[in-house]
Design an enzyme around this catalytic site. Structure first.
Site, PDB file in Angstrom:
ATOM      1  N   THR A  10       0.625  -1.216  -0.042  1.00  0.00           N
ATOM      2  CA  THR A  10       0.178   0.018  -0.019  1.00  0.00           C
ATOM      3  C   THR A  10       1.044   1.257   0.025  1.00  0.00           C
ATOM      4  OG1 THR A  10      -1.457   1.277   1.547  1.00  0.00           O
ATOM      5  CG2 THR A  10      -0.008  -0.301   2.577  1.00  0.00           C
ATOM      6  N   ASP A  11       0.210   2.408  -0.504  1.00  0.00           N
ATOM      7  CA  ASP A  11       1.069   3.714  -0.356  1.00  0.00           C
ATOM      8  C   ASP A  11       1.205   3.977   0.970  1.00  0.00           C
ATOM      9  OD1 ASP A  11      -1.729   4.345   0.048  1.00  0.00           O
ATOM     10  OD2 ASP A  11      -1.850   5.948  -1.642  1.00  0.00           O
ATOM     11  N   GLU A  12       0.187   3.592   1.952  1.00  0.00           N
ATOM     12  CA  GLU A  12       0.215   4.026   3.344  1.00  0.00           C
ATOM     13  C   GLU A  12       1.820   3.861   4.076  1.00  0.00           C
ATOM     14  OE1 GLU A  12      -2.912   3.114   5.746  1.00  0.00           O
ATOM     15  OE2 GLU A  12      -4.418   3.537   4.114  1.00  0.00           O
ATOM     16  N   TYR A  25      -1.793  -0.840  11.153  1.00  0.00           N
ATOM     17  CA  TYR A  25      -2.137  -1.345   9.789  1.00  0.00           C
ATOM     18  C   TYR A  25      -1.110  -0.956   8.966  1.00  0.00           C
ATOM     19  CZ  TYR A  25      -3.342  -1.692   4.921  1.00  0.00           C
ATOM     20  OH  TYR A  25      -3.100  -1.890   3.586  1.00  0.00           O
ATOM     21  N   LYS A  37       2.263  -3.253   7.494  1.00  0.00           N
ATOM     22  CA  LYS A  37       2.387  -3.327   5.933  1.00  0.00           C
ATOM     23  C   LYS A  37       3.961  -3.160   5.517  1.00  0.00           C
ATOM     24  CE  LYS A  37       0.022  -4.671   2.956  1.00  0.00           C
ATOM     25  NZ  LYS A  37      -0.322  -5.861   2.757  1.00  0.00           N
TER      26      LYS A  37
END
Ligand code: NAD
Ligand code: DAU
Length: 331
Positions: free
Chosen positions: A120-122, A147, A151
């Site tokens: 994810t970009d997060e 979260y 990741k």
């Protein structure tokens, strides 16, 4: 080609399986634990002779070892995926996102199987609202939530297994997905189904936070391009120039559903809420020739609304429990 797809009964995993079966002659095995987020019905109607389903946990090393040994490629989607849940209880996020990835990496290492890691970009944290910058493959990691921290950790495990053990892997970090089969806990389906139920959309805080939306089918096509043509050891960012603030998205949903654009509620904000995500996907375009097909967000959103309208049997069983959880948090 035999692909093992983890988390293939979830939102993006099931869209990916559908995409692969439609656009290649590959055979697919889905391994999925069927948590609250997994649904066998998301794979309904797909050809039995090319798709096998195994209910199982990616942390189960003997099962994962046996499955990996029988495949040419692993595409790892399985994860605990919802930020709000990770703020309530981080523990399953550490288990599935970190231990699950470790378990898969050990299996692909043992059996020398090609691995693609969905991320994810997060992992890059957030950008200021007025900052013209976008994330690139070299943006430093700076995750905000339990979260995104798990990741980020899982991405770093992949990089370490590539460098230390020569595992044949690629990583992709994608922005916010929308489309069919997305759980009603997530922003867009929550608001669509609230309105379909006669309720009002719920906007965290002022609604100024920006997300960079991409249709799940564009994400699937990008992943397929990476597994077919990507360079081993590389990371690719996936996006579609879909930046919108949350308020704009809610107003568009209301308008498409024939309701006044201001017919929404402001609710409690998310703790540590990331301000803005934005993706520079030029590496994917320049090196692999990939481009998104859903250029018009309004059109993609209208089709998604149509899907939720036509598939209430799919989402209805999850709706009340999901809203009860939000109500407890004043959201
Ligand atoms: P989802 O929550 O809809 O689906 C996750 C799936 O994984 C479910 O089917 C669930 O049953 C399964 N699963 C969970 N724990 C498992 C375990 N221990 N063993 C086996 N299966 C397990 O998630 P999603 O939105 O489809 O996200 C899929 C992947 O894409 C995740 O890795 C997520 O981080 C990543 N991602 C999501 C987005 C997005 O916008 N949703 C964007 C970028 C990246
Ligand atoms: O950027 C990729 C990420 O996108 C993925 O890694 C995650 O798995 C996925 O869940 C998504 O994370 P977000 O936290 O951005 O998505 P979510 O749908 O939870 O929320 C999108 C935005 O909408 C966010 O700014 C919070 C806000 N929001 C969310 C809900 C559920 C609201 O304003 N109201 C809501 O009811």
């Amino acid at each position: 080609m035999r692909q093992l797809v983890t988390g293939g009964a979830g939102f993006i995993g099931s869209n990916y399986v559908r995409h692969v079966l439609a656009h290649t002659d590959h055979r697919v095995t889905v391994v999925d634990k069927l948590t609250y987020a997994g649904n066998r019905a998301s794979l309904a109607g797909l050809p039995d002779d090319r798709l096998m389903f195994v209910q199982g946990d990616v942390c189960d090393a003997p099962l994962v070892g046996d499955l990996v040994a029988d495949h040419d490629l692993v595409v790892h989607f399985a994860a605990e995926s919802h930020n709000d849940n990770s703020l309530r209880d981080p523990s399953p996020f550490l288990q599935t996102n970190l231990v699950g990835t470790y378990t898969l990496l050990e299996a692909v290492r043992a059996h020398d199987v090609r691995y693609h890691h969905i991320s994810t970009d997060e992992v890059y944290g957030d950008l200021e609202l007025d900052d013209p910058a976008r994330f690139t493959e070299s943006t430093p990691y700076n995750p905000s939530s339990p979260y995104s921290a798990t990741k980020a950790g899982s991405d770093l495990l992949v990089r370490a297994w590539v460098r230390s053990f020569g595992v044949r892997a690629t990583i992709s970090n994608c922005s916010n997905n929308y489309g069919p089969f997305q759980h009603v806990e997530k922003f867009i389906p929550r608001q669509i189904t609230n309105v379909l139920d006669g309720g009002r959309p719920k906007l965290y805080g002022a609604g100024a936070n920006v997300r960079d939306w991409i249709h799940a089918d564009d994400h699937s096509a990008a992943v397929l391009a990476i597994v077919e043509r990507g360079q081993l050891g590389e990371t690719y960012l996936i996006g579609a120039d879909g930046e919108r603030d949350n308020r704009q998205v809610v107003e568009t949903i209301l308008t498409l559903l024939g309701r006044p654009a201001d017919d929404f509620d402001h609710v409690n904000d998310r703790a540590g809420h990331d301000l803005r995500y934005a993706i520079d996907w030029s590496k994917l375009r320049d090196e692999l020739g990939w481009r998104p097909r859903y250029a018009d967000f309004g059109e993609g959103l209208a089709a998604t609304i149509g899907w939720y309208r036509a598939n209430a049997d799919w989402w209805r069983p999850q709706k009340a429990a999901t809203e009860a959880k939000y109500a407890e948090a004043g959201q």
